[in-house]
Design an enzyme around this catalytic site. Sequence first.
Site, PDB file in Angstrom:
ATOM      1  N   LYS A   1       0.891  -1.167   0.000  1.00  0.00           N
ATOM      2  CA  LYS A   1       0.000   0.000   0.000  1.00  0.00           C
ATOM      3  C   LYS A   1       0.924   1.210   0.000  1.00  0.00           C
ATOM      4  O   LYS A   1       1.252   1.783   1.044  1.00  0.00           O
ATOM      5  CB  LYS A   1      -0.929  -0.024   1.214  1.00  0.00           C
ATOM      6  CG  LYS A   1      -2.056   0.992   1.137  1.00  0.00           C
ATOM      7  CD  LYS A   1      -3.114   0.729   2.198  1.00  0.00           C
ATOM      8  CE  LYS A   1      -4.096   1.888   2.320  1.00  0.00           C
ATOM      9  NZ  LYS A   1      -4.923   2.130   1.149  1.00  0.00           N
TER      10      LYS A   1
HETATM   11  N1  PMP Z   1      -7.677  -1.429  -3.072  1.00  0.00           N
HETATM   12  C1  PMP Z   1      -7.163  -0.195  -2.882  1.00  0.00           C
HETATM   13  C2  PMP Z   1      -6.458   0.491  -4.015  1.00  0.00           C
HETATM   14  C3  PMP Z   1      -7.267   0.427  -1.630  1.00  0.00           C
HETATM   15  O1  PMP Z   1      -6.754   1.646  -1.433  1.00  0.00           O
HETATM   16  C4  PMP Z   1      -7.955  -0.244  -0.583  1.00  0.00           C
HETATM   17  C5  PMP Z   1      -8.096   0.422   0.754  1.00  0.00           C
HETATM   18  N2  PMP Z   1      -6.955   0.175   1.554  1.00  0.00           N
HETATM   19  C6  PMP Z   1      -8.494  -1.518  -0.837  1.00  0.00           C
HETATM   20  C7  PMP Z   1      -8.334  -2.075  -2.097  1.00  0.00           C
HETATM   21  C8  PMP Z   1      -9.232  -2.263   0.222  1.00  0.00           C
HETATM   22  O2  PMP Z   1      -8.374  -2.648   1.255  1.00  0.00           O
HETATM   23  P1  PMP Z   1      -8.871  -2.797   2.752  1.00  0.00           P
HETATM   24  O3  PMP Z   1     -10.121  -3.601   2.728  1.00  0.00           O
HETATM   25  O4  PMP Z   1      -7.748  -3.501   3.410  1.00  0.00           O
HETATM   26  O5  PMP Z   1      -9.101  -1.426   3.283  1.00  0.00           O
END
Ligand code: PMP
Length: 300
Positions: free
Chosen positions: A159
């Site tokens: 991320k």
């Molecule tokens: N894809 C992207 C590009 C994101 O920014 C997020 C948010 N973190 C997610 C998917 C979903 O991840 P999560 O459920 O861990 O928040």
Amino acid sequence: MSMIPFDDREGFIWYDGRLTPWRDARLHVLNHGLHYASCVFEGERVYNGTVFRLEEHNERLHNSARILGFEVPASMDDLARATEEVIASNKIVDGYVRPIAWRGAEQMGVSAQASKIHLALAAWDWPAYFSPEARAKGIRMQWAKWARPAPHTAPTRAKASGLYMICTMSKHEAEAAGCDDALMLDWRGQLAEGTGANIFLVINGELHTPTPDCFLNGITRQTVIGLARSRGIKVVERAIMPQELAKADEVFLTGSAAEVTPVGEIIGEIGHYRFTPGTICRLMWEDYDRTVGKRIASAA
Ligand code: PMP
């Protein structure tokens, strides 16, 4: 969303080891994170004063940093303590936590081996990612012109800030077209995800979702897969082509910020599709709200 800028608010930000008055949590313009995107972060939801799945978020933060070649200067215990402090000092009951780690100012070139790593955690009240009205009838999405990159062209499991450049560009275009978010394909032309959330299709009473091999395997995505399976709903992770949306009865997004958000319409060059949020959307939305311990059910 509030129009008060994020650098001019009351409260405290945990910055390199201690709680700092919000407006003093500053950064010099010459730092590697800003210039070269050597920066990783998390987005966490606070429900009733506690972060949902904090350990998973902190593990992902550590892992994202390692992928970029640095270590977050805080152990899992340090991160948990800092999270608690930042929630308590800002009196957050239902909100959002943003941890962020980046390379500092010691070197200003592509190489940054000697740079120090910085870490900050901020928390704020943030009740809704999409408006309650849009969420109730399903959000409108526009096909993005940008594709999620191949895993050998970008650190797609991290991320990392740099990966959001195409998300912001795509979301801006979608908003200019009157939509709430953009929907992205991947480098192969397969269905990928939203700009900050994963996607699920309901096909013949089963949940189908793209295999997360070039985008985040979201923590919410994994939670919803578990909830569906425990209800006896079959979940299929596979490559999905965009044209298969024609077979879908319902579509929804999942993410820490988006939670479970039904999709009502997708517009753009790849194809125009409409969906009505139905039984399975509602069930997953309610199950998710119950699991995170939401005090007021938001589902219609
Ligand atoms: N894809 C992207 C590009 C994101 O920014 C997020 C948010 N973190 C997610 C998917 C979903 O991840 P999560 O459920 O861990 O928040």
